[in-house]
Scaffold this active site. Structure first.
Site, PDB file in Angstrom:
ATOM      1  N   ALA A   1      17.848 -17.596   6.377  1.00 45.92           N
ATOM      2  CA  ALA A   1      16.583 -17.843   7.069  1.00 45.92           C
ATOM      3  C   ALA A   1      16.153 -16.613   7.860  1.00 45.92           C
ATOM      4  O   ALA A   1      16.967 -15.958   8.507  1.00 45.92           O
ATOM      5  CB  ALA A   1      16.718 -19.041   7.994  1.00 45.92           C
TER       6      ALA A   1
ATOM      7  N   ALA B   1      14.562 -20.737   5.116  1.00 47.99           N
ATOM      8  CA  ALA B   1      13.263 -20.834   5.790  1.00 47.99           C
ATOM      9  C   ALA B   1      12.858 -19.502   6.418  1.00 47.99           C
ATOM     10  O   ALA B   1      13.680 -18.798   6.993  1.00 47.99           O
ATOM     11  CB  ALA B   1      13.309 -21.914   6.860  1.00 47.99           C
TER      12      ALA B   1
ATOM     13  N   HIS C   1       0.851  -1.186   0.000  1.00 47.06           N
ATOM     14  CA  HIS C   1       0.000   0.000   0.000  1.00 47.06           C
ATOM     15  C   HIS C   1       0.886   1.235   0.000  1.00 47.06           C
ATOM     16  O   HIS C   1       1.965   1.235   0.590  1.00 47.06           O
ATOM     17  CB  HIS C   1      -0.878   0.056   1.266  1.00 47.06           C
ATOM     18  CG  HIS C   1      -1.865  -1.045   1.368  1.00 47.06           C
ATOM     19  ND1 HIS C   1      -3.143  -0.928   0.889  1.00 47.06           N
ATOM     20  CD2 HIS C   1      -1.774  -2.284   1.891  1.00 47.06           C
ATOM     21  CE1 HIS C   1      -3.798  -2.054   1.113  1.00 47.06           C
ATOM     22  NE2 HIS C   1      -2.979  -2.891   1.721  1.00 47.06           N
TER      23      HIS C   1
END
Length: 174
Positions: free
Chosen positions: A148, A130, A103
């Site tokens: 990660a 991950a 936005h």
């Protein structure tokens, strides 16, 4: 009335329902076949280790492309309100999110302003660890590594390792 169901994606929903019944780490080729039947463009040797969530408005199948030899753990979220292109020889860890929507900053009455979307490109040979989050408008350069838990909000040059700041211990008062 049409507005409430225009993003239903019935072919994808049917395939996703079948995929949801498959055990994790099994039937990897079956998952790939089902995603292809749902209309997604994929190269050779795609390995879905589990279910992925693909969402967006309109023809999501036309905005999601996978190259050859892509390995995806699960769960993974693909927000395809803008195109997501993943190159060859890419590995994606558990709980990775690809978010093409954001936005603009609105007024103080409503800070979440106008919706914007921008594509995500993952070039060849990238490894995404991950829990990483890849945000709108980002290109991950060839051979880069995203550690990660890293949030990526700007493009990454080729052959670059991006990692969050090291964790540190902060003593608490007794």
């Amino acid at each position: 009335m049409w507005g409430e169901v225009e993003n239903l994606h019935p072919r994808y929903r049917l395939c996703d329902w079948v995929i949801s019944c498959l055990p994790h780490l099994c039937f990897n080729r079956t998952r790939t076949l089902l995603y292809r039947l749902a209309g997604f463009s994929m190269g050779r040797n795609i390995c879905f280790m589990g279910r992925v969530h693909i969402s967006g408005g309109g023809r999501i199948q036309s905005r999601f492309r996978l190259g050859d030899d892509v390995l995806m753990n699960s769960p993974i979220l693909f927000d395809v309100n803008a195109p997501i292109t993943i190159g060859n020889n890419v590995s994606i860890g558990h709980d990775v999110k690809f978010i093409t929507t954001s936005h603009e900053i609105g007024t103080e009455e409503k800070r979440s302003g106008t919706v914007t979307s921008a594509p995500i490109v993952v070039e060849e040979g990238v490894w995404i660890g991950a829990g990483a989050i890849i945000l709108a408008g980002v290109t991950l350069g060839r051979g880069s590594i995203i550690a990660a838990g890293t949030v990526i909000n700007a493009s990454v040059p080729p052959n670059t390792l991006i990692a969050p700041k090291p964790t540190r211990q902060i003593p608490l008062p007794p």
